[in-house]
Design a protein around this motif. Structure first.
Motif, PDB file in Angstrom:
ATOM      1  N   ALA A 184      44.916  35.117  34.967  1.00  0.00           N
ATOM      2  CA  ALA A 184      44.994  33.958  35.857  1.00  0.00           C
ATOM      3  C   ALA A 184      46.376  33.799  36.481  1.00  0.00           C
ATOM      4  CB  ALA A 184      44.610  32.700  35.093  1.00  0.00           C
ATOM      5  N   ASP A 185      47.430  34.157  35.749  1.00  0.00           N
ATOM      6  CA  ASP A 185      48.778  34.056  36.314  1.00  0.00           C
ATOM      7  C   ASP A 185      48.903  34.910  37.570  1.00  0.00           C
ATOM      8  OD1 ASP A 185      49.989  32.248  34.554  1.00  0.00           O
ATOM      9  OD2 ASP A 185      50.379  33.818  33.088  1.00  0.00           O
ATOM     10  N   GLY A 188      46.576  33.674  40.474  1.00  0.00           N
ATOM     11  CA  GLY A 188      47.090  32.467  41.104  1.00  0.00           C
ATOM     12  C   GLY A 188      48.344  32.718  41.926  1.00  0.00           C
ATOM     13  N   TYR A 208      42.339  32.106  44.633  1.00  0.00           N
ATOM     14  CA  TYR A 208      42.430  30.836  43.911  1.00  0.00           C
ATOM     15  C   TYR A 208      41.172  30.632  43.062  1.00  0.00           C
ATOM     16  CZ  TYR A 208      46.572  28.890  46.284  1.00  0.00           C
ATOM     17  OH  TYR A 208      47.859  28.638  46.730  1.00  0.00           O
ATOM     18  N   ALA A 211      41.147  32.887  40.083  1.00  0.00           N
ATOM     19  CA  ALA A 211      42.069  32.430  39.031  1.00  0.00           C
ATOM     20  C   ALA A 211      41.427  31.333  38.197  1.00  0.00           C
ATOM     21  CB  ALA A 211      43.371  31.940  39.647  1.00  0.00           C
ATOM     22  N   HIS A 218      43.573  27.257  32.329  1.00  0.00           N
ATOM     23  CA  HIS A 218      44.855  27.502  32.994  1.00  0.00           C
ATOM     24  C   HIS A 218      45.119  26.356  33.959  1.00  0.00           C
ATOM     25  CE1 HIS A 218      48.079  29.512  35.158  1.00  0.00           C
ATOM     26  NE2 HIS A 218      48.060  30.476  34.262  1.00  0.00           N
ATOM     27  N   SER A 221      46.773  26.898  37.559  1.00  0.00           N
ATOM     28  CA  SER A 221      45.897  27.526  38.551  1.00  0.00           C
ATOM     29  C   SER A 221      44.917  26.509  39.126  1.00  0.00           C
ATOM     30  CB  SER A 221      45.127  28.690  37.919  1.00  0.00           C
ATOM     31  OG  SER A 221      45.976  29.757  37.603  1.00  0.00           O
ATOM     32  N   SER A 224      46.819  24.209  41.428  1.00  0.00           N
ATOM     33  CA  SER A 224      47.202  24.908  42.660  1.00  0.00           C
ATOM     34  C   SER A 224      46.022  24.998  43.622  1.00  0.00           C
ATOM     35  CB  SER A 224      47.705  26.317  42.325  1.00  0.00           C
ATOM     36  OG  SER A 224      48.884  26.255  41.559  1.00  0.00           O
ATOM     37  N   TYR A 225      44.836  25.241  43.070  1.00  0.00           N
ATOM     38  CA  TYR A 225      43.645  25.278  43.936  1.00  0.00           C
ATOM     39  C   TYR A 225      43.361  23.890  44.490  1.00  0.00           C
ATOM     40  CZ  TYR A 225      38.930  26.348  45.591  1.00  0.00           C
ATOM     41  OH  TYR A 225      37.805  26.522  46.376  1.00  0.00           O
TER      42      TYR A 225
END
Length: 306
Positions: A184-185, A188, A208, A211, A218, A221, A224-225
């Motif tokens: 996921a890191d 993302g 996205y 992730a 996470h 992530s 961020s999405y």
């Protein structure tokens, strides 16, 4: 169950008081409990108990005897403990110089672990801005393991954020994702790279989503999405749901809380449901100081100042 595990560890240390791995585990436990002084003490004991390459694993003299895993050398074991100590000093104790010394000791053990080497490179980048030394270490890590998922991701981020070599960064990101499709890191970070640096918004959304699907725990992530949905798609309702999900995963993450508050404040003038979103968020996360602070300032006052 947790206290049972701690008790078992203590019992084991009574039998093997100079066991390197047990001491390092004890140090990690103390660090997680917030006992920095005790954590440092156990890490120092672990380092003083490190085996030498000349010691036999079957040496039962009782002097500095350390169990080393069958598939690792004494030098590799020493490097791992020094690196763990370095991470603690940097992240848990604020001792950057001490962390650098421990990383150096890990390297002096002939470390070939790409995770440790790339961790040191990222540390030098973030803390000391030693970019040339960091790049040498990234290359050393990938020479040791060209398909190491974490090392590749860290190097791609370095190429993007430090050297602004976007073409090379994209190649390395894609290699990292090919090597670890569910990391996921990396997914993302690549999504943010595609969005912010290359302006490829539709492709960014694909990563996205990947992730979030790869690791539903996470939190960053997910947040961020959420921000992407708000800023790029103007889908504030869905963004709000993803922010809530992120905070449910990690309600103590200050950065995510600040992102959520920034999102709510940013949509006050164009989303009639923003006030209800805030009220519901405060009910869901009553111990979140960032949300409480915003709530105490009447939401119409925020809107009137826009």
């Amino acid at each position: 169950m947790m206290f049972t595990c701690y008790s078992v560890l203590d019992d084991a240390l009574e039998i093997h008081p100079r066991h390197m791995h047990l001491l390092a585990c004890k140090a990690d436990v103390q660090a997680r409990l917030g006992n920095s002084d005790k954590a440092r003490q156990y890490f120092e004991q672990a380092c003083s108990s490190l085996p030498t390459d000349s010691q036999s694993k079957s040496d039962n003299s009782g002097v500095g005897h350390i169990e080393v895993a069958e598939d690792e050398t004494a030098s590799e074991a020493k490097a791992r403990v020094h690196a763990a100590f370095a991470v603690f000093l940097a992240e848990g104790d604020g001792d950057d110089e001490g962390a650098r010394r421990q990383y150096e000791k890990a390297m002096q053990c002939g470390c070939t672990d790409a995770s440790i080497i790339s961790s040191y490179a990222a540390f030098l980048t973030d803390v000391f801005h030693s970019y040339e030394e960091a790049e040498e270490l990234f290359n050393l890590a990938l020479d040791a393991d060209p398909y190491h998922v974490v090392a590749l991701g860290r190097y791609a981020f370095f190429l993007q954020t430090v050297q602004n070599k976007y073409s090379e960064a994209e190649i390395v990101y894609r290699k990292a994702i090919d090597a670890g499709p569910t990391n996921a890191d990396n997914l993302g970070n690549f999504a943010q790279f595609l969005e912010s640096e290359l302006g490829r918004v539709d492709e960014a959304e694909i990563f996205y989503k990947r992730a979030v699907e790869a690791d539903d725990s996470h939190a960053y992530s997910i947040a961020s999405y959420a921000m992407f949905l708000s800023q790029r798609r103007s889908d504030h309702v869905s963004a709000n749901e993803y922010f809530r999900k992120a905070l449910r995963v990690d309600p103590n993450d200050d950065e995510i809380a600040e992102m959520y508050v920034g999102f709510l404040e940013g949509i006050l003038d164009r989303e009639p449901r923003a006030g209800d979103m805030l009220e519901t968020a405060v009910e869901m996360f009553p111990n979140c100081p960032q949300l409480l602070h915003v709530r105490f300032v009447p939401i119409h006052l925020h809107a009137s100042n826009l």
